[in-house]
Design a protein around this motif. Structure first.
Motif, PDB file in Angstrom:
ATOM      1  N   SER A 189      17.287   8.039  42.893  1.00  0.00           N
ATOM      2  CA  SER A 189      16.847   9.169  42.364  1.00  0.00           C
ATOM      3  C   SER A 189      18.369  10.114  42.378  1.00  0.00           C
ATOM      4  N   ALA A 190      18.496  10.759  40.946  1.00  0.00           N
ATOM      5  CA  ALA A 190      19.573  11.432  40.957  1.00  0.00           C
ATOM      6  C   ALA A 190      19.809  12.783  41.916  1.00  0.00           C
ATOM      7  N   VAL A 191      20.878  13.060  42.265  1.00  0.00           N
ATOM      8  CA  VAL A 191      21.032  14.267  43.083  1.00  0.00           C
ATOM      9  C   VAL A 191      21.571  15.350  42.226  1.00  0.00           C
ATOM     10  N   ASP A 192      20.842  16.613  42.687  1.00  0.00           N
ATOM     11  CA  ASP A 192      21.341  17.843  41.851  1.00  0.00           C
ATOM     12  C   ASP A 192      22.695  18.084  41.960  1.00  0.00           C
ATOM     13  N   SER A 193      23.461  18.570  41.096  1.00  0.00           N
ATOM     14  CA  SER A 193      24.870  18.742  41.038  1.00  0.00           C
ATOM     15  C   SER A 193      25.136  19.846  42.200  1.00  0.00           C
ATOM     16  N   GLY A 194      24.218  20.605  42.378  1.00  0.00           N
ATOM     17  CA  GLY A 194      24.577  21.859  43.388  1.00  0.00           C
ATOM     18  C   GLY A 194      24.754  21.060  44.827  1.00  0.00           C
ATOM     19  N   LYS A 195      24.414  20.053  45.207  1.00  0.00           N
ATOM     20  CA  LYS A 195      24.587  19.473  46.371  1.00  0.00           C
ATOM     21  C   LYS A 195      25.751  18.571  46.890  1.00  0.00           C
ATOM     22  N   TYR A 196      26.551  18.553  45.891  1.00  0.00           N
ATOM     23  CA  TYR A 196      27.901  17.844  45.962  1.00  0.00           C
ATOM     24  C   TYR A 196      28.992  18.795  45.215  1.00  0.00           C
ATOM     25  N   SER A 197      30.069  18.391  45.768  1.00  0.00           N
ATOM     26  CA  SER A 197      31.338  19.219  45.161  1.00  0.00           C
ATOM     27  C   SER A 197      32.367  18.174  44.846  1.00  0.00           C
ATOM     28  N   THR A 198      33.011  18.241  43.653  1.00  0.00           N
ATOM     29  CA  THR A 198      34.139  17.262  43.211  1.00  0.00           C
ATOM     30  C   THR A 198      35.416  18.102  42.807  1.00  0.00           C
ATOM     31  N   ARG A 199      36.361  17.657  43.306  1.00  0.00           N
ATOM     32  CA  ARG A 199      37.688  17.890  42.827  1.00  0.00           C
ATOM     33  C   ARG A 199      38.586  16.966  42.437  1.00  0.00           C
ATOM     34  N   SER A 200      39.543  17.113  41.506  1.00  0.00           N
ATOM     35  CA  SER A 200      40.503  16.143  40.963  1.00  0.00           C
ATOM     36  C   SER A 200      42.051  16.621  41.111  1.00  0.00           C
ATOM     37  N   THR A 201      42.744  15.619  41.268  1.00  0.00           N
ATOM     38  CA  THR A 201      44.177  15.636  41.260  1.00  0.00           C
ATOM     39  C   THR A 201      44.844  14.681  40.257  1.00  0.00           C
ATOM     40  N   LEU A 202      45.912  15.320  39.649  1.00  0.00           N
ATOM     41  CA  LEU A 202      46.562  14.494  38.724  1.00  0.00           C
ATOM     42  C   LEU A 202      47.970  13.921  39.429  1.00  0.00           C
ATOM     43  N   THR A 203      47.835  12.618  39.563  1.00  0.00           N
ATOM     44  CA  THR A 203      49.055  12.006  40.297  1.00  0.00           C
ATOM     45  C   THR A 203      50.341  11.891  39.431  1.00  0.00           C
ATOM     46  N   TYR A 241      44.230  10.164  37.288  1.00  0.00           N
ATOM     47  CA  TYR A 241      43.460  11.214  38.128  1.00  0.00           C
ATOM     48  C   TYR A 241      42.930  10.526  39.296  1.00  0.00           C
ATOM     49  N   ASP A 242      42.847  11.071  40.430  1.00  0.00           N
ATOM     50  CA  ASP A 242      42.152  10.853  41.691  1.00  0.00           C
ATOM     51  C   ASP A 242      41.274  12.096  41.952  1.00  0.00           C
ATOM     52  N   MET A 243      39.679  11.544  42.063  1.00  0.00           N
ATOM     53  CA  MET A 243      38.704  12.526  42.336  1.00  0.00           C
ATOM     54  C   MET A 243      38.193  12.244  43.785  1.00  0.00           C
ATOM     55  N   THR A 244      37.941  13.400  44.506  1.00  0.00           N
ATOM     56  CA  THR A 244      37.044  13.390  45.658  1.00  0.00           C
ATOM     57  C   THR A 244      35.741  14.071  45.725  1.00  0.00           C
ATOM     58  N   SER A 245      34.698  13.330  45.828  1.00  0.00           N
ATOM     59  CA  SER A 245      33.252  14.160  45.951  1.00  0.00           C
ATOM     60  C   SER A 245      32.741  13.995  47.227  1.00  0.00           C
ATOM     61  N   THR A 246      32.319  15.258  47.548  1.00  0.00           N
ATOM     62  CA  THR A 246      31.532  15.189  48.830  1.00  0.00           C
ATOM     63  C   THR A 246      30.111  15.625  48.600  1.00  0.00           C
ATOM     64  N   LEU A 247      28.968  14.831  49.247  1.00  0.00           N
ATOM     65  CA  LEU A 247      27.708  14.807  49.304  1.00  0.00           C
ATOM     66  C   LEU A 247      27.256  15.462  50.631  1.00  0.00           C
ATOM     67  N   ALA A 248      26.527  16.493  50.551  1.00  0.00           N
ATOM     68  CA  ALA A 248      25.821  17.092  51.820  1.00  0.00           C
ATOM     69  C   ALA A 248      24.465  16.664  51.922  1.00  0.00           C
ATOM     70  N   ILE A 249      23.942  15.985  53.012  1.00  0.00           N
ATOM     71  CA  ILE A 249      22.555  15.324  52.934  1.00  0.00           C
ATOM     72  C   ILE A 249      22.055  15.737  54.372  1.00  0.00           C
ATOM     73  N   ASN A 250      20.685  15.839  54.275  1.00  0.00           N
ATOM     74  CA  ASN A 250      19.960  16.310  55.607  1.00  0.00           C
ATOM     75  C   ASN A 250      18.764  15.025  55.538  1.00  0.00           C
ATOM     76  N   ALA A 251      18.941  14.022  55.986  1.00  0.00           N
ATOM     77  CA  ALA A 251      18.067  12.985  55.834  1.00  0.00           C
ATOM     78  C   ALA A 251      17.104  12.979  57.132  1.00  0.00           C
ATOM     79  N   THR A 252      15.765  12.890  56.950  1.00  0.00           N
ATOM     80  CA  THR A 252      14.826  12.686  58.012  1.00  0.00           C
ATOM     81  C   THR A 252      14.636  11.108  58.212  1.00  0.00           C
ATOM     82  N   GLN A 253      14.946  10.290  57.164  1.00  0.00           N
ATOM     83  CA  GLN A 253      14.805   8.721  57.654  1.00  0.00           C
ATOM     84  C   GLN A 253      16.051   7.977  56.823  1.00  0.00           C
TER      85      GLN A 253
END
Length: 356
Positions: A160-174, A179-191
């Protein structure tokens, strides 16, 4: 009036006969992939020119056919009853081809299209196979390197798609223009959950995807990382200590061997010292004077015989009885010889000879 209308219609027909009916279309292609563009003309045409970023790459004349400026380009022609279609193909696109593609009809205008040469890079989730504590928030890192243009990063959890508010993405021009991209997902899993990171650009029919699996435990996950780290550090330190001891032993042995005395050298040095001492020794005086107070236990004849002679004369006299010793400060008259001193019985008499 009728003739004027006919003349205008004829001129309009002549102009319409030399025009571009349909120009090239915009295209997005991956680098090193082919790209094709079509330009449709009316039948009454003379010269057609293809430009890429204002640089002429292909010229087609109705009389002589296509004139290609590089083997990277290829021309194809399609003719119908009412039109002429010219196709330009870039066999292997390069990033420098991105820009404007122009179809120019001599005396008939021109039409432009946009070409975007794109690069799909790599995509991976840095912390795959995670094991986390239940109801504990965890960050999952996705890295996309070497893309052009910037890729669009999205996340999916259990499909299932994750809401864009739960992850952040930043880019860098080499420095290479990618481009190099870094995306971080914050998750609180119960299973246990499966996580997917997706990167997409217009040239990809489907996004590139990287997967990871998150294991949820009720107790803190056990890791042997500190133990392994300590073992590695101890091993390295032990090896370095052993190497240091070996080098120290070799250095001591070499130094001891260097300072050990050599018997032949010592004997040679002793001989040189003795020879030098003999060379520097002062010779003894050639002769001395008689000690007139000397007296021997011999008979009077022997005392008188040795009295008043020098040390050298005495030696010559003893070695050669035929040689007559030289008498110094003595007279041939027996009456002038020194008298013999009388000592009590049992007294030991000592002879003293002073050499000058």
């Amino acid at each position: 009036m009728h003739y004027s209308i006919c003349l205008v219609f004829f001129l309009q027909t002549a102009i319409d006969a030399t025009q571009i009916l349909q120009g090239p279309q915009n295209a997005n292609v991956l680098v090193n992939q082919p790209a094709s563009f079509n330009c449709t003309l009316t039948m009454d045409w003379t010269v057609l020119i293809w430009n890429i970023n204002q640089y002429s790459v292909l010229t087609i004349t109705k009389q002589y056919g296509p004139i290609v400026n590089s083997n990277r380009y290829m021309a194809h022609n399609y003719t119908t009853t009412t039109s002429f279609i010219s196709e330009l193909t870039i066999l292997q696109t390069e990033r420098s081809d991105s820009g404007t593609v122009t179809c120019i009809l001599q005396n008939g205008g021109q039409m432009n299209a946009s070409l975007s040469v794109q690069v799909n890079g790599t995509l991976q989730i840095a912390n795959q196979g995670l094991s986390v504590l239940q109801n504990t928030q965890t960050s999952i890192l996705c890295q996309a390197n070497g893309w052009l243009p910037k890729p669009t990063i999205t996340w999916m959890v259990n499909g299932s798609a994750v809401d864009s508010g739960k992850y952040s993405t930043r880019s860098t021009l080499t420095s290479s223009g990618l481009y190099d991209m870094t995306s971080t997902l914050a998750i609180n899993a119960t299973q246990n959950v499966s996580v997917a990171c997706l990167a997409s650009i217009p040239t990809l029919s489907q996004p590139l995807q990287a997967n990871a699996f998150l294991t949820v435990t009720k107790t803190a996950p056990v890791t042997n990382f500190p133990t392994v780290l300590v073992a590695v550090v101890c091993s390295v330190c032990g090896a370095l200590l052993l190497l240091f001891l070996i080098l120290l032993i070799l250095l001591c042995c070499k130094r001891r061997k260097r300072t050990r005395p050599n018997y032949q050298e010592e004997m040679r040095k002793a001989a040189q010292v003795r020879a030098q001492n003999r060379a520097n020794a002062k010779p003894l005086p050639a002769q001395g004077e008689v000690n007139r107070g000397f007296s021997t236990d011999n008979t009077a004849g022997e005392d008188h015989a040795y009295a008043g002679i020098t040390l050298n004369d005495y030696g010559n006299y003893k070695n050669n009885t035929k040689q007559i010793p030289n008498v110094v400060q003595a007279s041939n008259s027996p009456s002038e010889l020194p008298r013999r001193t009388q000592y009590p019985a049992g007294t030991r008499k000592v002879r003293h000879l002073t050499a000058v």
